[in-house]
Design a protein around this motif. Structure first.
Motif, PDB file in Angstrom:
ATOM      1  N   PRO A 107       0.751  -1.205  -0.146  1.00 53.60           N
ATOM      2  CA  PRO A 107       0.066   0.084  -0.069  1.00 53.60           C
ATOM      3  C   PRO A 107       0.741   1.201   0.176  1.00 53.60           C
ATOM      4  O   PRO A 107       0.119   2.203   0.312  1.00 53.60           O
ATOM      5  CB  PRO A 107      -0.655   0.094   1.352  1.00 53.60           C
ATOM      6  N   PHE A 108       2.086   1.107  -0.233  1.00 49.91           N
ATOM      7  CA  PHE A 108       3.138   2.490  -0.084  1.00 49.91           C
ATOM      8  C   PHE A 108       3.001   3.287  -1.590  1.00 49.91           C
ATOM      9  O   PHE A 108       3.351   2.526  -2.665  1.00 49.91           O
ATOM     10  CB  PHE A 108       4.462   1.854   0.254  1.00 49.91           C
ATOM     11  N   LEU A 109       2.697   4.431  -1.475  1.00 50.45           N
ATOM     12  CA  LEU A 109       2.738   5.186  -2.794  1.00 50.45           C
ATOM     13  C   LEU A 109       3.941   5.990  -2.991  1.00 50.45           C
ATOM     14  O   LEU A 109       4.457   6.395  -4.241  1.00 50.45           O
ATOM     15  CB  LEU A 109       1.634   6.185  -2.628  1.00 50.45           C
ATOM     16  N   MET A 110       4.594   6.443  -1.909  1.00 47.02           N
ATOM     17  CA  MET A 110       5.914   7.189  -2.250  1.00 47.02           C
ATOM     18  C   MET A 110       6.652   7.380  -0.778  1.00 47.02           C
ATOM     19  O   MET A 110       6.329   7.085   0.295  1.00 47.02           O
ATOM     20  CB  MET A 110       5.257   8.712  -2.331  1.00 47.02           C
ATOM     21  N   LEU A 111       8.034   7.433  -0.945  1.00 47.00           N
ATOM     22  CA  LEU A 111       8.755   8.071   0.109  1.00 47.00           C
ATOM     23  C   LEU A 111       9.959   8.938  -0.524  1.00 47.00           C
ATOM     24  O   LEU A 111      10.879   8.810  -1.417  1.00 47.00           O
ATOM     25  CB  LEU A 111       9.572   6.650   0.548  1.00 47.00           C
ATOM     26  N   ASP A 112      10.135   9.979   0.234  1.00 56.64           N
ATOM     27  CA  ASP A 112      10.854  11.306  -0.050  1.00 56.64           C
ATOM     28  C   ASP A 112      11.643  11.154   1.278  1.00 56.64           C
ATOM     29  O   ASP A 112      11.372  10.998   2.279  1.00 56.64           O
ATOM     30  CB  ASP A 112      10.249  12.513  -0.143  1.00 56.64           C
TER      31      ASP A 112
ATOM     32  N   ASN B 247      -1.261   4.414   1.175  1.00 59.59           N
ATOM     33  CA  ASN B 247      -2.796   4.405   0.640  1.00 59.59           C
ATOM     34  C   ASN B 247      -3.716   4.105   1.618  1.00 59.59           C
ATOM     35  O   ASN B 247      -3.343   3.581   2.672  1.00 59.59           O
ATOM     36  CB  ASN B 247      -2.762   3.643  -0.540  1.00 59.59           C
ATOM     37  N   LEU B 248      -5.141   4.440   1.555  1.00 60.61           N
ATOM     38  CA  LEU B 248      -6.294   3.816   2.099  1.00 60.61           C
ATOM     39  C   LEU B 248      -6.942   3.083   1.284  1.00 60.61           C
ATOM     40  O   LEU B 248      -7.223   3.585   0.196  1.00 60.61           O
ATOM     41  CB  LEU B 248      -6.892   5.068   2.860  1.00 60.61           C
TER      42      LEU B 248
ATOM     43  N   HIS C 209      -1.381  23.443   1.108  1.00 62.88           N
ATOM     44  CA  HIS C 209      -1.848  22.347  -0.167  1.00 62.88           C
ATOM     45  C   HIS C 209      -2.798  21.466   0.304  1.00 62.88           C
ATOM     46  O   HIS C 209      -2.834  21.075   1.669  1.00 62.88           O
ATOM     47  CB  HIS C 209      -0.544  21.888  -0.957  1.00 62.88           C
ATOM     48  N   PRO C 210      -3.546  20.721  -0.610  1.00 61.88           N
ATOM     49  CA  PRO C 210      -4.582  19.568  -0.106  1.00 61.88           C
ATOM     50  C   PRO C 210      -4.314  18.496  -0.145  1.00 61.88           C
ATOM     51  O   PRO C 210      -3.069  17.952  -0.825  1.00 61.88           O
ATOM     52  CB  PRO C 210      -5.505  20.244  -1.276  1.00 61.88           C
ATOM     53  N   HIS C 211      -4.898  17.598   0.391  1.00 63.49           N
ATOM     54  CA  HIS C 211      -4.689  15.859   0.181  1.00 63.49           C
ATOM     55  C   HIS C 211      -5.954  15.231   0.244  1.00 63.49           C
ATOM     56  O   HIS C 211      -6.862  15.731   1.129  1.00 63.49           O
ATOM     57  CB  HIS C 211      -3.819  15.540   1.249  1.00 63.49           C
ATOM     58  N   ARG C 212      -5.969  14.178  -0.275  1.00 68.24           N
ATOM     59  CA  ARG C 212      -7.377  13.638   0.066  1.00 68.24           C
ATOM     60  C   ARG C 212      -6.947  11.839  -0.344  1.00 68.24           C
ATOM     61  O   ARG C 212      -6.251  11.689  -1.590  1.00 68.24           O
ATOM     62  CB  ARG C 212      -8.446  13.814  -0.955  1.00 68.24           C
ATOM     63  N   GLY C 213      -7.527  11.247   0.330  1.00 68.15           N
ATOM     64  CA  GLY C 213      -7.695   9.810   0.140  1.00 68.15           C
ATOM     65  C   GLY C 213      -6.263   8.849   0.576  1.00 68.15           C
ATOM     66  O   GLY C 213      -6.274   7.495   0.276  1.00 68.15           O
ATOM     67  N   PHE C 214      -5.610   9.296   1.487  1.00 71.06           N
ATOM     68  CA  PHE C 214      -4.385   8.579   1.699  1.00 71.06           C
ATOM     69  C   PHE C 214      -3.790   8.980   3.480  1.00 71.06           C
ATOM     70  O   PHE C 214      -4.367  10.097   3.675  1.00 71.06           O
ATOM     71  CB  PHE C 214      -3.430   8.521   0.788  1.00 71.06           C
TER      72      PHE C 214
ATOM     73  N   LYS D 174     -11.324   6.111   2.364  1.00 66.93           N
ATOM     74  CA  LYS D 174     -10.806   7.302   1.812  1.00 66.93           C
ATOM     75  C   LYS D 174     -11.521   8.535   2.122  1.00 66.93           C
ATOM     76  O   LYS D 174     -10.999   9.722   2.071  1.00 66.93           O
ATOM     77  CB  LYS D 174     -10.734   7.025   0.241  1.00 66.93           C
ATOM     78  N   MET D 175     -12.901   8.618   2.519  1.00 65.61           N
ATOM     79  CA  MET D 175     -13.675   9.524   2.588  1.00 65.61           C
ATOM     80  C   MET D 175     -14.119   9.757   4.226  1.00 65.61           C
ATOM     81  O   MET D 175     -14.797  10.565   4.490  1.00 65.61           O
ATOM     82  CB  MET D 175     -14.978   9.560   1.844  1.00 65.61           C
TER      83      MET D 175
END
Length: 283
Positions: free
Chosen positions: A36-41, A121-122, A58-63, A127-128
């Motif tokens: 479920p991993f999307l990104m690593l910085d 990720n969710l 900035h916005p985020h939704r869903g994770f 997600k909502m």
């Protein structure tokens, strides 16, 4: 069964936010995710020019976003009026859910800023849900001494050391995350069970190490995606190693992503964009 190295993803230099210099491993393309991993910085600089711009609103939704500070001081502020200071050793675990608008800004004008942000990720069913976050001070993160002189910080999940179970502060999430910061002296080994069926990867940010049997090397600044199995074996190189180890239950759902929105369908992405423009992102 030992977990073996499946794929190596060298981190690439880029920038995000208002010009913050980062190295991105997972998430540099759609093919460089590991459910479920999307990104690593990783951000790591002594020059304020590389981080002073921060990450304005900035916005985020869903994770979920997970920020781990090794050195430095950042301030989180969001549309709900929350504030959270992240200092050396602290973690913030934020669930964007339906939506959050926040900023992450440096609170220093000089000195090293070093840390990581991971996107988790969710599942569609979550997600909502309402946004929430948890600031975890360094004092609440167990640090376990190993017999070989190494240490393990347990941010999420648990580790087994000398017949004892050490539990981190993050528990009970549907993706069952493990998040460990492992530091090893030269030549030292780290062996740990990771339940079969979880996806696991690591990111080396000091020294180098080998994984599995037969051993395969992972260099500094590189992510290594691991195959399935029940046991993880790491061995540090001649200069020691420090590595993040992460594992989680795969969601196995389609992913639609547009910048800071991660949903399941393109229609849901359009909805997120429209909600943000209309000032309704967070409901």
């Amino acid at each position: 069964m030992q977990r073996q190295l499946l794929r190596i993803i060298p981190a690439l230099g880029t920038s995000d936010g208002a010009g913050v210099r980062i190295r991105r491993s997972l998430g540099q393309s759609q093919q460089a995710r590991f459910d479920p991993f999307l990104m690593l910085d990783e951000f790591n600089s002594e020059s304020s020019d590389d981080y002073i711009g921060g990450f304005p609103s900035h916005p985020h939704r869903g994770f979920e976003t997970v920020t781990y500070m090794l050195e430095g001081h950042m301030l989180h502020e969001d549309h709900m009026g929350n504030q959270g200071n992240l200092r050396s050793g602290d973690v913030q675990w934020m669930t964007a859910g339906r939506g959050i608008i926040h900023s992450e800004m440096p609170q220093q004008e000089e000195g090293r800023m070093h840390g990581f942000q991971m996107w988790l990720n969710l599942p569609a069913a979550e997600k909502m849900k309402p946004a929430q976050y948890r600031d975890i001070p360094a004092s609440d993160i167990p640090s376990v001494a190993l017999e070989n002189g190494g240490t393990v910080k347990v941010i999420a999940g648990q580790v087994e050391v000398d017949g004892k179970t050490v539990v981190g502060p993050i528990q009970g999430l549907s993706t069952e995350p493990r998040y460990w910061d492992v530091q090893l002296p030269a030549g030292a080994a780290f062996e740990q069970p990771i339940a079969k069926g979880l996806n696991a990867f690591l990111y080396v940010f000091e020294g180098d190490l080998t994984v599995g049997d037969p051993a395969r090397k992972v260099e500094n600044g590189t992510a290594g995606l691991l195959g399935d199995g029940e046991q993880l074996t790491l061995r540090a190189g001649d200069n020691g190693a420090r590595v993040l180890v992460l594992a989680g239950k795969p969601i196995k759902e389609p992913i639609a992503q547009y910048g800071p929105f991660v949903m399941n369908t393109s229609d849901e992405i359009e909805e997120a964009i429209n909600d943000y423009r209309a000032g309704k992102l967070a409901g």
